[in-house]
Design a protein around this motif. Structure first.
Motif, PDB file in Angstrom:
ATOM      1  N   LEU A  27      -7.892  -0.589   2.010  1.00 39.51           N
ATOM      2  CA  LEU A  27      -7.341  -0.981   0.726  1.00 39.51           C
ATOM      3  C   LEU A  27      -6.963   0.259  -0.069  1.00 39.51           C
ATOM      4  O   LEU A  27      -7.738   1.213  -0.155  1.00 39.51           O
ATOM      5  CB  LEU A  27      -8.364  -1.807  -0.047  1.00 39.51           C
ATOM      6  CG  LEU A  27      -8.008  -2.218  -1.480  1.00 39.51           C
ATOM      7  CD1 LEU A  27      -6.822  -3.169  -1.471  1.00 39.51           C
ATOM      8  CD2 LEU A  27      -9.226  -2.856  -2.139  1.00 39.51           C
ATOM      9  N   VAL A  28      -5.768   0.243  -0.660  1.00 39.25           N
ATOM     10  CA  VAL A  28      -5.305   1.365  -1.474  1.00 39.25           C
ATOM     11  C   VAL A  28      -4.499   0.819  -2.634  1.00 39.25           C
ATOM     12  O   VAL A  28      -3.879  -0.243  -2.528  1.00 39.25           O
ATOM     13  CB  VAL A  28      -4.466   2.347  -0.616  1.00 39.25           C
ATOM     14  CG1 VAL A  28      -3.197   1.687  -0.119  1.00 39.25           C
ATOM     15  CG2 VAL A  28      -4.166   3.632  -1.371  1.00 39.25           C
ATOM     16  N   THR A  54      -4.430  -2.910  12.613  1.00 42.12           N
ATOM     17  CA  THR A  54      -5.322  -2.518  11.530  1.00 42.12           C
ATOM     18  C   THR A  54      -4.703  -2.999  10.213  1.00 42.12           C
ATOM     19  O   THR A  54      -3.503  -2.860   9.993  1.00 42.12           O
ATOM     20  CB  THR A  54      -5.577  -1.000  11.515  1.00 42.12           C
ATOM     21  OG1 THR A  54      -6.544  -0.677  10.509  1.00 42.12           O
ATOM     22  CG2 THR A  54      -4.304  -0.207  11.236  1.00 42.12           C
ATOM     23  N   GLN A  55      -5.535  -3.556   9.348  1.00 41.77           N
ATOM     24  CA  GLN A  55      -5.047  -4.131   8.105  1.00 41.77           C
ATOM     25  C   GLN A  55      -4.840  -3.046   7.058  1.00 41.77           C
ATOM     26  O   GLN A  55      -5.719  -2.214   6.824  1.00 41.77           O
ATOM     27  CB  GLN A  55      -6.046  -5.164   7.564  1.00 41.77           C
ATOM     28  CG  GLN A  55      -5.682  -5.767   6.225  1.00 41.77           C
ATOM     29  CD  GLN A  55      -4.481  -6.694   6.305  1.00 41.77           C
ATOM     30  OE1 GLN A  55      -4.400  -7.535   7.199  1.00 41.77           O
ATOM     31  NE2 GLN A  55      -3.547  -6.548   5.362  1.00 41.77           N
ATOM     32  N   VAL A  56      -3.680  -3.081   6.431  1.00 44.99           N
ATOM     33  CA  VAL A  56      -3.382  -2.222   5.283  1.00 44.99           C
ATOM     34  C   VAL A  56      -3.080  -3.132   4.100  1.00 44.99           C
ATOM     35  O   VAL A  56      -2.192  -3.985   4.185  1.00 44.99           O
ATOM     36  CB  VAL A  56      -2.188  -1.299   5.565  1.00 44.99           C
ATOM     37  CG1 VAL A  56      -1.785  -0.552   4.287  1.00 44.99           C
ATOM     38  CG2 VAL A  56      -2.520  -0.319   6.676  1.00 44.99           C
ATOM     39  N   THR A  57      -3.833  -2.971   3.040  1.00 46.07           N
ATOM     40  CA  THR A  57      -3.642  -3.776   1.836  1.00 46.07           C
ATOM     41  C   THR A  57      -3.365  -2.850   0.661  1.00 46.07           C
ATOM     42  O   THR A  57      -4.165  -1.950   0.385  1.00 46.07           O
ATOM     43  CB  THR A  57      -4.867  -4.651   1.540  1.00 46.07           C
ATOM     44  OG1 THR A  57      -5.134  -5.487   2.675  1.00 46.07           O
ATOM     45  CG2 THR A  57      -4.625  -5.514   0.314  1.00 46.07           C
ATOM     46  N   VAL A  58      -2.245  -3.083  -0.014  1.00 46.38           N
ATOM     47  CA  VAL A  58      -1.858  -2.278  -1.172  1.00 46.38           C
ATOM     48  C   VAL A  58      -1.941  -3.159  -2.404  1.00 46.38           C
ATOM     49  O   VAL A  58      -1.219  -4.154  -2.511  1.00 46.38           O
ATOM     50  CB  VAL A  58      -0.440  -1.714  -1.008  1.00 46.38           C
ATOM     51  CG1 VAL A  58      -0.109  -0.795  -2.186  1.00 46.38           C
ATOM     52  CG2 VAL A  58      -0.299  -0.973   0.309  1.00 46.38           C
ATOM     53  N   ALA A  61      -1.376   0.774  -5.336  1.00 47.01           N
ATOM     54  CA  ALA A  61       0.046   1.098  -5.294  1.00 47.01           C
ATOM     55  C   ALA A  61       0.265   2.542  -5.754  1.00 47.01           C
ATOM     56  O   ALA A  61      -0.359   2.999  -6.712  1.00 47.01           O
ATOM     57  CB  ALA A  61       0.828   0.137  -6.172  1.00 47.01           C
ATOM     58  N   GLY A  62       1.140   3.231  -5.037  1.00 48.69           N
ATOM     59  CA  GLY A  62       1.406   4.627  -5.322  1.00 48.69           C
ATOM     60  C   GLY A  62       0.534   5.589  -4.541  1.00 48.69           C
ATOM     61  O   GLY A  62       0.786   6.798  -4.531  1.00 48.69           O
ATOM     62  N   GLY A  63      -0.474   5.043  -3.892  1.00 46.68           N
ATOM     63  CA  GLY A  63      -1.399   5.867  -3.130  1.00 46.68           C
ATOM     64  C   GLY A  63      -0.890   6.190  -1.736  1.00 46.68           C
ATOM     65  O   GLY A  63       0.230   5.832  -1.358  1.00 46.68           O
ATOM     66  N   SER A  64      -1.755   6.857  -0.981  1.00 49.34           N
ATOM     67  CA  SER A  64      -1.405   7.290   0.376  1.00 49.34           C
ATOM     68  C   SER A  64      -2.479   6.855   1.357  1.00 49.34           C
ATOM     69  O   SER A  64      -3.639   6.624   0.978  1.00 49.34           O
ATOM     70  CB  SER A  64      -1.256   8.814   0.437  1.00 49.34           C
ATOM     71  OG  SER A  64      -0.209   9.267  -0.395  1.00 49.34           O
ATOM     72  N   MET A  65      -2.075   6.770   2.605  1.00 49.34           N
ATOM     73  CA  MET A  65      -2.995   6.402   3.672  1.00 49.34           C
ATOM     74  C   MET A  65      -2.425   6.933   4.982  1.00 49.34           C
ATOM     75  O   MET A  65      -1.207   6.989   5.144  1.00 49.34           O
ATOM     76  CB  MET A  65      -3.148   4.877   3.731  1.00 49.34           C
ATOM     77  CG  MET A  65      -4.121   4.355   4.759  1.00 49.34           C
ATOM     78  SD  MET A  65      -4.235   2.539   4.671  1.00 49.34           S
ATOM     79  CE  MET A  65      -5.150   2.341   3.142  1.00 49.34           C
ATOM     80  N   ARG A  66      -3.310   7.322   5.886  1.00 53.06           N
ATOM     81  CA  ARG A  66      -2.856   7.767   7.205  1.00 53.06           C
ATOM     82  C   ARG A  66      -3.490   6.907   8.277  1.00 53.06           C
ATOM     83  O   ARG A  66      -4.711   6.758   8.327  1.00 53.06           O
ATOM     84  CB  ARG A  66      -3.193   9.237   7.449  1.00 53.06           C
ATOM     85  CG  ARG A  66      -2.523   9.774   8.713  1.00 53.06           C
ATOM     86  CD  ARG A  66      -2.703  11.256   8.924  1.00 53.06           C
ATOM     87  NE  ARG A  66      -3.954  11.568   9.608  1.00 53.06           N
ATOM     88  CZ  ARG A  66      -4.126  12.627  10.386  1.00 53.06           C
ATOM     89  NH1 ARG A  66      -3.128  13.477  10.570  1.00 53.06           N
ATOM     90  NH2 ARG A  66      -5.297  12.855  10.962  1.00 53.06           N
ATOM     91  N   LYS A  95       3.519   0.609  -1.590  1.00 55.43           N
ATOM     92  CA  LYS A  95       3.883  -0.506  -2.453  1.00 55.43           C
ATOM     93  C   LYS A  95       3.151  -1.765  -1.990  1.00 55.43           C
ATOM     94  O   LYS A  95       2.793  -1.875  -0.810  1.00 55.43           O
ATOM     95  CB  LYS A  95       5.393  -0.747  -2.367  1.00 55.43           C
ATOM     96  CG  LYS A  95       6.251   0.459  -2.683  1.00 55.43           C
ATOM     97  CD  LYS A  95       7.727   0.148  -2.448  1.00 55.43           C
ATOM     98  CE  LYS A  95       8.601   1.354  -2.723  1.00 55.43           C
ATOM     99  NZ  LYS A  95      10.037   1.063  -2.485  1.00 55.43           N
ATOM    100  N   PRO A  96       2.961  -2.720  -2.880  1.00 58.97           N
ATOM    101  CA  PRO A  96       2.310  -3.976  -2.453  1.00 58.97           C
ATOM    102  C   PRO A  96       3.023  -4.639  -1.273  1.00 58.97           C
ATOM    103  O   PRO A  96       2.369  -5.251  -0.420  1.00 58.97           O
ATOM    104  CB  PRO A  96       2.384  -4.838  -3.715  1.00 58.97           C
ATOM    105  CG  PRO A  96       2.351  -3.856  -4.838  1.00 58.97           C
ATOM    106  CD  PRO A  96       3.146  -2.684  -4.335  1.00 58.97           C
ATOM    107  N   GLU A  97       4.332  -4.486  -1.195  1.00 52.62           N
ATOM    108  CA  GLU A  97       5.069  -5.097  -0.082  1.00 52.62           C
ATOM    109  C   GLU A  97       4.836  -4.394   1.250  1.00 52.62           C
ATOM    110  O   GLU A  97       5.298  -4.869   2.289  1.00 52.62           O
ATOM    111  CB  GLU A  97       6.574  -5.158  -0.384  1.00 52.62           C
ATOM    112  CG  GLU A  97       7.182  -3.850  -0.840  1.00 52.62           C
ATOM    113  CD  GLU A  97       7.284  -3.746  -2.361  1.00 52.62           C
ATOM    114  OE1 GLU A  97       6.298  -4.119  -3.052  1.00 52.62           O
ATOM    115  OE2 GLU A  97       8.337  -3.281  -2.846  1.00 52.62           O
ATOM    116  N   ASP A  98       4.111  -3.278   1.246  1.00 52.44           N
ATOM    117  CA  ASP A  98       3.716  -2.627   2.494  1.00 52.44           C
ATOM    118  C   ASP A  98       2.464  -3.275   3.095  1.00 52.44           C
ATOM    119  O   ASP A  98       2.059  -2.929   4.208  1.00 52.44           O
ATOM    120  CB  ASP A  98       3.440  -1.141   2.270  1.00 52.44           C
ATOM    121  CG  ASP A  98       4.683  -0.365   1.880  1.00 52.44           C
ATOM    122  OD1 ASP A  98       4.584   0.497   0.977  1.00 52.44           O
ATOM    123  OD2 ASP A  98       5.752  -0.610   2.476  1.00 52.44           O
ATOM    124  N   THR A  99       1.864  -4.198   2.370  1.00 54.40           N
ATOM    125  CA  THR A  99       0.673  -4.887   2.864  1.00 54.40           C
ATOM    126  C   THR A  99       0.998  -5.656   4.137  1.00 54.40           C
ATOM    127  O   THR A  99       1.932  -6.461   4.176  1.00 54.40           O
ATOM    128  CB  THR A  99       0.135  -5.851   1.796  1.00 54.40           C
ATOM    129  OG1 THR A  99      -0.312  -5.093   0.668  1.00 54.40           O
ATOM    130  CG2 THR A  99      -1.027  -6.674   2.348  1.00 54.40           C
TER     131      THR A  99
END
Length: 121
Positions: free
Chosen positions: A11-12, A115-119, A14-19, A86-90
């Motif tokens: 979980l991140v 792997t789940q990514v939630t923005v 909006a505007g954040g980063s993740m690898r 962005k939330p739409e990257d979820t």
């Protein structure tokens, strides 16, 4: 036997980063093209980015300038650096690879488990 194992989701804001990382293990002789796909609820799986064995990359228009795909051939691992999320990257993010196994089998379009990514907004 070959396995692709993704890691790094979560979980991140909006505007954040993740690898994300995707490591291939098992009877891997070599890996040709690698890539990342994603599937949001109620939507079809879509291409995010691909990278060839030579390092050439391709991105979906929706992530260009924000995401970067890379690979470490010595580690049989690919990465997806995601910035300005962005939330739409979820979505559930899946890695994919064309793997040449020691057995002689060519595993084209071999998938990880996702792997789940939630923005959050």
């Amino acid at each position: 036997q070959v396995q692709l194992v993704e890691s790094g989701g979560g979980l991140v804001q909006a505007g954040g980063s993740m690898r994300l990382s995707c490591a291939a293990s098992g009877s891997v002789f070599s890996i040709n093209a690698m890539g990342w796909y994603r599937q949001a609820p109620g939507k079809q799986r879509e291409l995010v980015a691909t990278i060839t064995s030579g390092g050439s990359t391709n991105y979906a228009d929706s992530v260009k300038g924000r995401f970067a795909i890379s690979r470490d051939n010595a580690k049989n691992t690919q990465y997806l650096q995601m910035n300005s999320l962005k939330p739409e990257d979820t979505a559930v993010y899946y890695c994919c690879a064309d793997v040449q196994a020691y057995s002689g089998d060519y595993l084209q379009g071999y998938w990880g488990q996702g792997t789940q990514v939630t923005v959050s907004s």
